[in-house]
Scaffold this motif. Sequence first.
Motif, PDB file in Angstrom:
ATOM      1  N   ILE B  79       0.869  -1.254  -0.089  1.00 40.57           N
ATOM      2  CA  ILE B  79      -0.032   0.009  -0.014  1.00 40.57           C
ATOM      3  C   ILE B  79       0.943   1.134  -0.003  1.00 40.57           C
ATOM      4  CG2 ILE B  79      -0.368   0.365   2.347  1.00 40.57           C
ATOM      5  CD1 ILE B  79      -3.301   0.389  -0.094  1.00 40.57           C
ATOM      6  N   ALA B  80       2.049   1.250   0.711  1.00 41.10           N
ATOM      7  CA  ALA B  80       3.108   2.218   0.507  1.00 41.10           C
ATOM      8  C   ALA B  80       3.561   2.653  -0.684  1.00 41.10           C
ATOM      9  CB  ALA B  80       4.051   2.181   1.886  1.00 41.10           C
ATOM     10  N   LEU B  81       3.986   1.362  -1.469  1.00 41.44           N
ATOM     11  CA  LEU B  81       4.296   1.608  -2.989  1.00 41.44           C
ATOM     12  C   LEU B  81       3.394   2.071  -3.825  1.00 41.44           C
ATOM     13  CD1 LEU B  81       6.689  -1.590  -2.683  1.00 41.44           C
ATOM     14  CD2 LEU B  81       7.477   0.736  -3.217  1.00 41.44           C
ATOM     15  N   ASN B  82       2.098   1.469  -3.581  1.00 44.14           N
ATOM     16  CA  ASN B  82       1.086   1.914  -4.417  1.00 44.14           C
ATOM     17  C   ASN B  82       0.642   3.441  -4.304  1.00 44.14           C
ATOM     18  OD1 ASN B  82      -1.835   2.533  -4.782  1.00 44.14           O
ATOM     19  ND2 ASN B  82      -1.984   0.229  -5.360  1.00 44.14           N
ATOM     20  N   ALA B  83       0.807   3.999  -3.037  1.00 39.54           N
ATOM     21  CA  ALA B  83       0.557   5.288  -2.824  1.00 39.54           C
ATOM     22  C   ALA B  83       1.490   6.328  -3.584  1.00 39.54           C
ATOM     23  CB  ALA B  83       0.358   5.699  -1.207  1.00 39.54           C
ATOM     24  N   VAL B  84       2.676   5.902  -3.743  1.00 37.19           N
ATOM     25  CA  VAL B  84       3.576   6.906  -4.009  1.00 37.19           C
ATOM     26  C   VAL B  84       3.748   6.782  -5.591  1.00 37.19           C
ATOM     27  CG1 VAL B  84       5.056   6.593  -1.938  1.00 37.19           C
ATOM     28  CG2 VAL B  84       5.812   5.137  -3.925  1.00 37.19           C
ATOM     29  N   TRP B  85       3.334   5.995  -6.409  1.00 36.77           N
ATOM     30  CA  TRP B  85       3.463   6.008  -7.735  1.00 36.77           C
ATOM     31  C   TRP B  85       2.820   6.999  -8.686  1.00 36.77           C
ATOM     32  CZ3 TRP B  85       0.570   5.763 -12.201  1.00 36.77           C
ATOM     33  CH2 TRP B  85       1.419   5.496 -13.446  1.00 36.77           C
ATOM     34  N   SER B  86       1.778   7.267  -8.313  1.00 33.77           N
ATOM     35  CA  SER B  86       0.817   8.684  -8.973  1.00 33.77           C
ATOM     36  C   SER B  86       1.758   9.871  -8.999  1.00 33.77           C
ATOM     37  CB  SER B  86      -0.471   8.685  -8.626  1.00 33.77           C
ATOM     38  OG  SER B  86      -1.380   7.549  -9.214  1.00 33.77           O
ATOM     39  N   PRO B  87       1.922  10.069  -7.485  1.00 35.68           N
ATOM     40  CA  PRO B  87       2.887  11.509  -7.324  1.00 35.68           C
ATOM     41  C   PRO B  87       4.175  11.437  -8.189  1.00 35.68           C
ATOM     42  CG  PRO B  87       1.973  10.710  -5.231  1.00 35.68           C
ATOM     43  CD  PRO B  87       1.585   9.458  -6.342  1.00 35.68           C
ATOM     44  N   THR B  88       4.799  10.252  -8.341  1.00 35.51           N
ATOM     45  CA  THR B  88       6.141  10.144  -8.846  1.00 35.51           C
ATOM     46  C   THR B  88       5.753  10.378 -10.440  1.00 35.51           C
ATOM     47  OG1 THR B  88       7.048   8.834  -7.239  1.00 35.51           O
ATOM     48  CG2 THR B  88       8.279   9.027  -9.121  1.00 35.51           C
ATOM     49  N   PHE B  89       5.133   9.635 -10.917  1.00 34.59           N
ATOM     50  CA  PHE B  89       4.654   9.714 -12.444  1.00 34.59           C
ATOM     51  C   PHE B  89       3.992  10.893 -12.675  1.00 34.59           C
ATOM     52  CE2 PHE B  89       2.612   8.030 -16.412  1.00 34.59           C
ATOM     53  CZ  PHE B  89       3.748   7.777 -16.793  1.00 34.59           C
ATOM     54  N   PHE B  90       2.793  11.049 -12.252  1.00 33.02           N
ATOM     55  CA  PHE B  90       2.076  12.358 -12.730  1.00 33.02           C
ATOM     56  C   PHE B  90       2.135  13.493 -12.232  1.00 33.02           C
ATOM     57  CE2 PHE B  90      -1.262   8.752 -13.611  1.00 33.02           C
ATOM     58  CZ  PHE B  90      -1.190   8.556 -14.981  1.00 33.02           C
ATOM     59  N   GLY B  91       2.846  13.176 -10.800  1.00 33.63           N
ATOM     60  CA  GLY B  91       3.363  14.706 -10.092  1.00 33.63           C
ATOM     61  C   GLY B  91       4.753  15.006 -10.566  1.00 33.63           C
ATOM     62  N   HIS B  93       6.559  13.567 -12.892  1.00 34.06           N
ATOM     63  CA  HIS B  93       6.917  13.396 -14.320  1.00 34.06           C
ATOM     64  C   HIS B  93       8.224  12.569 -14.568  1.00 34.06           C
ATOM     65  CE1 HIS B  93       4.472  17.142 -15.497  1.00 34.06           C
ATOM     66  NE2 HIS B  93       3.538  16.206 -14.998  1.00 34.06           N
ATOM     67  N   ARG B  94       8.593  11.697 -13.631  1.00 34.07           N
ATOM     68  CA  ARG B  94       9.725  10.749 -13.606  1.00 34.07           C
ATOM     69  C   ARG B  94       9.398   9.297 -13.753  1.00 34.07           C
ATOM     70  NH1 ARG B  94      14.187  13.324 -10.736  1.00 34.07           N
ATOM     71  NH2 ARG B  94      15.062  11.571 -11.115  1.00 34.07           N
ATOM     72  N   PRO B  95       9.172   8.901 -15.048  1.00 35.26           N
ATOM     73  CA  PRO B  95       8.815   7.457 -15.251  1.00 35.26           C
ATOM     74  C   PRO B  95       9.918   6.405 -14.908  1.00 35.26           C
ATOM     75  CG  PRO B  95       9.069   8.777 -17.419  1.00 35.26           C
ATOM     76  CD  PRO B  95       9.016   9.623 -16.224  1.00 35.26           C
ATOM     77  N   PHE B 153      14.699  11.011 -18.031  1.00 37.68           N
ATOM     78  CA  PHE B 153      15.326  11.520 -16.353  1.00 37.68           C
ATOM     79  C   PHE B 153      14.703  12.889 -16.258  1.00 37.68           C
ATOM     80  CE2 PHE B 153      18.184   8.156 -18.038  1.00 37.68           C
ATOM     81  CZ  PHE B 153      18.042   7.300 -16.674  1.00 37.68           C
ATOM     82  N   GLY B 154      13.518  12.991 -16.509  1.00 38.94           N
ATOM     83  CA  GLY B 154      12.815  14.362 -16.576  1.00 38.94           C
ATOM     84  C   GLY B 154      13.022  15.187 -15.434  1.00 38.94           C
TER      85      GLY B 154
END
Lengths: 158, 158
Positions: B79-91, B93-95, B153-154
């Motif tokens: 759940i912790a890893l799940n929570a951090v994906w959207s902020p990293t990708f969409f927030g 922009h670090r794919p 490496f945005g």
Amino acid sequence: MDLTTLAALVVAAGAAAGTGVLFQPGEWYRGLVKPAWTPPNRAFPIAWTVLYVLMVWAGYRIAQRPDAGPALALWAAQIALNAVWSPTFFGLHRPGIAFLQIALLWIAVAAMIAAFWARDIWSALLMAPYLVWISYAGALNLVIWDRNPSIAFGQRRP
Amino acid sequence: MDLTTLAALVVAAGAAAGTGVLFQPGEWYRGLVKPAWTPPNRAFPIAWTVLYVLMVWAGYRIAQRPDAGPALALWAAQIALNAVWSPTFFGLHRPGIAFLQIALLWIAVAAMIAAFWARDIWSALLMAPYLVWISYAGALNLVIWDRNPSIAFGQRRP
């Protein structure tokens, strides 16, 4: 030694800690009106490193017990809430939503301490500094929200 | 009915789901080169709503067991890893970093399913769609990272 549990708790804490590294105080935070009792920026990584270690330690102790279920569910709730605060505050610049998250985090940690206390007093005591720090950080978040009305319901960045 | 555990798991899933609401696909995501098998944006909230419900359901079942410790520690990690994906990708922009997170998430969920299987097969089966979806989302993340080298490496946004 229960390595699966230890690794799982370290990964969970690491994921939450990672958002503190990825979403840091920057120009925006520097420009906010902040109270005199705002800690220097360097206090945050020091405090959080200690707190994440204590979290893993206490969670690991509790996980060894046969009645770990509810206590670890609360541990999961606090780590998820912990992980989302930095992206919301430092990433989205939304102190109102961030305050809601930290208020829920405070409740989750208080409930977790109560659940730990019923199972292993030492684990509950290990989490006392965490509750103190969240109280302080929550108060800081609230005052910053209050003193910076222009960002109180800040726009999401494009 | 163990309301503490249920509430804790719902809050944890809600915190993770909340990042999906706060950090959504926007202009940046629209402009990326994406594979033909990219799902329509409306698929994400539908899939995730189902998956969060299944997560809470399976976690709740496991939490009732006397040997819940390691399995719930893995639940906390996912759940912790799940929570951090959207902020990293969409927030941010670090794919690249987001792919690292989703790869760790895949491992955590696979380990969680194994731990569930040893305790309650039904709970393990409830998590099968989650692993399938993460495999798909992880592949999508990887291909997007690969096809958009200029953001590989945005830069962190200011």
